[in-house]
Design an enzyme around this catalytic site. Sequence first.
Site, PDB file in Angstrom:
ATOM      1  N   ASP A 158       0.814  -1.232   0.000  1.00 29.95           N
ATOM      2  CA  ASP A 158       0.000   0.000   0.000  1.00 29.95           C
ATOM      3  C   ASP A 158       0.840   1.270   0.000  1.00 29.95           C
ATOM      4  O   ASP A 158       0.429   2.299   0.535  1.00 29.95           O
ATOM      5  CB  ASP A 158      -0.960   0.038   1.219  1.00 29.95           C
ATOM      6  CG  ASP A 158      -1.810  -1.200   1.296  1.00 29.95           C
ATOM      7  OD1 ASP A 158      -2.319  -1.622   0.254  1.00 29.95           O
ATOM      8  OD2 ASP A 158      -1.940  -1.758   2.401  1.00 29.95           O
ATOM      9  N   HIS A 173      -4.588  -2.235  -5.996  1.00 28.78           N
ATOM     10  CA  HIS A 173      -3.966  -0.941  -6.258  1.00 28.78           C
ATOM     11  C   HIS A 173      -5.098   0.034  -6.523  1.00 28.78           C
ATOM     12  O   HIS A 173      -5.968  -0.250  -7.332  1.00 28.78           O
ATOM     13  CB  HIS A 173      -3.112  -0.994  -7.528  1.00 28.78           C
ATOM     14  CG  HIS A 173      -1.997  -1.965  -7.439  1.00 28.78           C
ATOM     15  ND1 HIS A 173      -0.857  -1.705  -6.726  1.00 28.78           N
ATOM     16  CD2 HIS A 173      -1.847  -3.172  -7.967  1.00 28.78           C
ATOM     17  CE1 HIS A 173      -0.047  -2.742  -6.835  1.00 28.78           C
ATOM     18  NE2 HIS A 173      -0.631  -3.647  -7.576  1.00 28.78           N
ATOM     19  N   THR A 218       3.627 -12.817   2.644  1.00 25.70           N
ATOM     20  CA  THR A 218       2.787 -13.397   1.598  1.00 25.70           C
ATOM     21  C   THR A 218       3.515 -14.620   1.034  1.00 25.70           C
ATOM     22  O   THR A 218       4.600 -14.966   1.505  1.00 25.70           O
ATOM     23  CB  THR A 218       2.430 -12.345   0.532  1.00 25.70           C
ATOM     24  OG1 THR A 218       1.388 -12.878  -0.291  1.00 25.70           O
ATOM     25  CG2 THR A 218       3.631 -11.964  -0.328  1.00 25.70           C
ATOM     26  N   THR A 233      -8.853  -4.286  -0.920  1.00 18.77           N
ATOM     27  CA  THR A 233      -9.552  -5.540  -1.194  1.00 18.77           C
ATOM     28  C   THR A 233     -10.567  -5.841  -0.107  1.00 18.77           C
ATOM     29  O   THR A 233     -11.680  -6.272  -0.388  1.00 18.77           O
ATOM     30  CB  THR A 233      -8.531  -6.703  -1.267  1.00 18.77           C
ATOM     31  OG1 THR A 233      -7.582  -6.394  -2.271  1.00 18.77           O
ATOM     32  CG2 THR A 233      -9.201  -8.020  -1.620  1.00 18.77           C
ATOM     33  N   ARG A 286     -10.612  -3.490   5.340  1.00 16.64           N
ATOM     34  CA  ARG A 286     -10.171  -3.540   6.738  1.00 16.64           C
ATOM     35  C   ARG A 286      -9.393  -2.266   7.079  1.00 16.64           C
ATOM     36  O   ARG A 286      -8.602  -1.793   6.266  1.00 16.64           O
ATOM     37  CB  ARG A 286      -9.195  -4.718   6.951  1.00 16.64           C
ATOM     38  CG  ARG A 286      -9.859  -6.064   6.923  1.00 16.64           C
ATOM     39  CD  ARG A 286      -8.901  -7.147   7.371  1.00 16.64           C
ATOM     40  NE  ARG A 286      -7.835  -7.377   6.400  1.00 16.64           N
ATOM     41  CZ  ARG A 286      -7.028  -8.438   6.426  1.00 16.64           C
ATOM     42  NH1 ARG A 286      -7.148  -9.342   7.376  1.00 16.64           N
ATOM     43  NH2 ARG A 286      -6.093  -8.593   5.519  1.00 16.64           N
TER      44      ARG A 286
HETATM   45  P1  GDP Z   1      -0.287   0.015  -3.769  1.00 10.85           P
HETATM   46  O1  GDP Z   1      -0.815  -1.305  -3.360  1.00 10.85           O
HETATM   47  O2  GDP Z   1       1.140   0.217  -3.399  1.00 10.85           O
HETATM   48  O3  GDP Z   1      -0.559   0.329  -5.200  1.00 10.85           O
HETATM   49  O4  GDP Z   1      -1.039   1.099  -2.895  1.00 10.85           O
HETATM   50  P2  GDP Z   1      -2.608   1.372  -2.825  1.00 10.85           P
HETATM   51  O5  GDP Z   1      -3.041   1.907  -4.114  1.00 10.85           O
HETATM   52  O6  GDP Z   1      -3.352   0.235  -2.257  1.00 10.85           O
HETATM   53  O7  GDP Z   1      -2.648   2.447  -1.654  1.00 10.85           O
HETATM   54  C1  GDP Z   1      -2.246   3.693  -1.797  1.00 10.85           C
HETATM   55  C2  GDP Z   1      -3.393   4.641  -1.485  1.00 10.85           C
HETATM   56  O8  GDP Z   1      -2.862   5.909  -1.372  1.00 10.85           O
HETATM   57  C3  GDP Z   1      -4.435   4.729  -2.579  1.00 10.85           C
HETATM   58  O9  GDP Z   1      -5.695   5.034  -2.005  1.00 10.85           O
HETATM   59  C4  GDP Z   1      -3.931   5.887  -3.431  1.00 10.85           C
HETATM   60  O10 GDP Z   1      -4.973   6.555  -4.144  1.00 10.85           O
HETATM   61  C5  GDP Z   1      -3.370   6.775  -2.379  1.00 10.85           C
HETATM   62  N1  GDP Z   1      -2.215   7.573  -2.782  1.00 10.85           N
HETATM   63  C6  GDP Z   1      -1.150   7.238  -3.554  1.00 10.85           C
HETATM   64  N2  GDP Z   1      -0.253   8.245  -3.589  1.00 10.85           N
HETATM   65  C7  GDP Z   1      -0.774   9.230  -2.802  1.00 10.85           C
HETATM   66  C8  GDP Z   1      -0.315  10.516  -2.401  1.00 10.85           C
HETATM   67  O11 GDP Z   1       0.766  10.962  -2.745  1.00 10.85           O
HETATM   68  N3  GDP Z   1      -1.133  11.217  -1.561  1.00 10.85           N
HETATM   69  C9  GDP Z   1      -2.328  10.765  -1.118  1.00 10.85           C
HETATM   70  N4  GDP Z   1      -3.058  11.520  -0.303  1.00 10.85           N
HETATM   71  N5  GDP Z   1      -2.781   9.535  -1.450  1.00 10.85           N
HETATM   72  C10 GDP Z   1      -2.019   8.803  -2.288  1.00 10.85           C
END
Ligand code: GDP
Length: 426
Positions: free
Chosen positions: A12, A40, A237, A301, A304
């Site tokens: 995340d 993601h 994992t 997903t 949680r």
């Molecule tokens: P991944 O599994 O590494 O791709 O990460 P995720 O997408 O699950 O989680 C990252 C969360 O942070 C998502 O809700 C993105 O929209 C959000 N996100 C990513 N970069 C930024 C950022 O620079 N600022 C903010 N506020 N949210 C971000």
Amino acid sequence: MVRAIVGANWGDEGKGKITDMLAKDSDIIIRFQGGSNAGHTIINDYGKFALHLLPSGVFYRHTTSIIGNGVALNIPYLLKEIQDLESKGVPEPKILVSDRAQVLMPYHMELDAYEEERLAGKSFGSTKSGIAPFYSDKYAKIGIQVCELFDEETLRDKVKNICTLKNVMLEHLYHKPLLKEEELMEQLASYRDMIAPYVCDVSAYLHEALKEGKRVLLEGQLGSLKDPDHGIYPMVTSSSTLAAYGAIGAGIPPYEINNITVVVKAYSSAVGAGAFTSEIFGDEAEELRRRGGDGGEYGATTGRPRRVGWFDAVATRYGCRIQGATEVALTVLDVLGYLDEIPMCVGYEIDGEVTRDFPTTPKLKKAKPVWKTMPGWKTDIRGIQNYAELPEACRNYIEAIEAEIGVPITMVSNGPGRNDIIKRVR
Ligand code: GDP
């Protein structure tokens, strides 16, 4: 040229956003490990999407999206994800699935759930997506490769054997309904028809693509600390989350990976069980969780609530080292704009001694954080596009992280959108 985009932490970190952004200048984007157990989140002109199996480059017309052989392929799930994109107006993506990818079966998910139930309070906090039973079967050589779906005779022999083995556990350990050979064969025939349009000899395809100079991205799932070898075993994992595995899980030579962009989060978050040294609790945690990510730190997903904490320099330095980071993208920095002071974990105290090296799990359980506190910047940094325009305290925080991890921070993400990025010219 191959660039891997992988996580330094517990997942995340915002890899999806960085991949989606870099995919603009790429030809091929590949998922090389994991399955639909993590998501993601991507926000772009078409809307907000939680992708689980498809790589984050599916939104561009010029890219090819590949599910590599290392992925746990849930076929109905993949089709659902493709249909969801189409229903939201995304142009039909070009998708290829490796003929050597293995099929995640409903019994993998069932066995995952039964095992969590059996372990009760001592469970691993699995998402019950069948990932651990799937990879166990792969290495026990009773998994089903996509190419085998097209060979009924081999498949029937395999299915017979699977029923014999699994039914012993289902009957005697879990006391649950048994697998039936005919039902599995029917299921597999329907999977064959669903996946047929996408099947490809991916490593041959990539061999040609690399010869032609195509630009390739490898998109990792989760992060270094969830790697089964180098992470916080056993709270990890079941497939490698490291860039090095990208070569295997996609089917390319390791020397082709010449850029390893490691995504690092400006604070910490984790889902599932396991030691988390810089974790915070109570109101302090609730506020960070509520403000974090995009709309709060809740799993893409599972929904949680994620565990949250301050930036952990010990874990992140190790996470970058084990990935072989050549550069770092620092994400979600905008979230920290509300704080007067920002704590950072710069050491672990274990049995009265302070270390900066990330320990093995038995020692990690005893680690207590050693904090350093930096002044906050108390402003909203979203919308800023030049590094020099960031408040001084914010630049100091970024540069302190860079000094701790010893890898250049080349990108700073200051919002969830595709364009919320500060490229650092050095
Ligand atoms: P991944 O599994 O590494 O791709 O990460 P995720 O997408 O699950 O989680 C990252 C969360 O942070 C998502 O809700 C993105 O929209 C959000 N996100 C990513 N970069 C930024 C950022 O620079 N600022 C903010 N506020 N949210 C971000």
